[in-house]
Write an enzyme that holds these catalytic residues in place. Structure first.
Site, PDB file in Angstrom:
ATOM      1  CB  CYS A  92      -5.933  -0.794   5.161  1.00 48.55           C
ATOM      2  SG  CYS A  92      -4.265  -1.514   5.227  1.00 48.55           S
ATOM      3  CB  CYS A 119      -1.657   1.324   6.134  1.00 51.25           C
ATOM      4  SG  CYS A 119      -0.923   0.523   4.411  1.00 51.25           S
ATOM      5  CG  HIS A 141      -1.957  -1.132   1.010  1.00 52.37           C
ATOM      6  ND1 HIS A 141      -2.944  -1.039   2.053  1.00 52.37           N
ATOM      7  CD2 HIS A 141      -2.283  -1.937   0.023  1.00 52.37           C
ATOM      8  CE1 HIS A 141      -3.999  -2.024   1.714  1.00 52.37           C
ATOM      9  NE2 HIS A 141      -3.491  -2.541   0.432  1.00 52.37           N
ATOM     10  CD  GLU A 179      -2.175   4.012   2.989  1.00 54.28           C
ATOM     11  OE1 GLU A 179      -3.174   4.505   3.501  1.00 54.28           O
ATOM     12  OE2 GLU A 179      -1.595   3.015   2.315  1.00 54.28           O
TER      13      GLU A 179
END
Length: 161
Positions: A101, A104, A75, A77
């Site tokens: 999420c 993260c 992801h 992040e």
């Protein structure tokens, strides 16, 4: 007299996040992240994609079926945190186009980031996002939904003079 109409720090950093998202090769969802120090210096950026060395042509981009992208994609992040090359992120802000999420959120908390500025929360009711909000809140990470000052920021490569 100084120029008027310049963009705010928040719009600038979210714009960088959105620009980073344009690097994603995911045909369904493009997410970007921009980590900023306490004195408004960009520390790192990231976008969702496969790990370095894993070919975008050899792994699936499917969202359903036997072989999906989910076990492989990093992801935005987490990519931004990993791209910071070990620099301290304590007290930093992370600007993200999509609310993080739960996985993260763990990385955000552990890295010392103190504020998440996000643009969209389209999965806000999902168990993953609810867990994320709970953990971030417990850890004292400030959550700010950005209301941009303007609807668009236009980049024009031909307007340099």
């Amino acid at each position: 007299m100084k120029r008027r109409g310049y963009i705010s720090w928040d719009d600038y950093f979210m714009g960088v996040s959105l620009l980073a998202a344009k690097r994603s090769k995911d045909p369904h969802t493009q997410v970007g992240a921009c980590i900023v120090s306490e004195d408004n210096i960009i520390v790192s950026t990231g976008y969702n994609g496969f790990p370095a060395g894993c070919s975008d042509d050899e792994y699936s981009w499917n969202r359903t079926g036997k072989d999906t992208k989910y076990p492989y994609v990093v992801h935005a992040e987490l990519n931004a945190i990993l791209n910071s090359s070990g620099r301290s992120l304590k007290g930093a802000k992370i600007y993200v186009s999509l609310f993080p999420c739960n996985e993260c959120a763990k990385a955000i908390i552990q890295s010392g980031i103190k504020e998440v500025v996000y643009l969209c929360d389209k999965y806000g009711d999902s168990p993953s996002t609810q867990a994320s909000k709970r953990m971030l809140g417990s850890a004292g990470v400030k959550l700010t939904r950005l209301t941009p000052s303007s609807e668009k920021i236009v980049l024009d490569f031909t307007d340099i003079e």
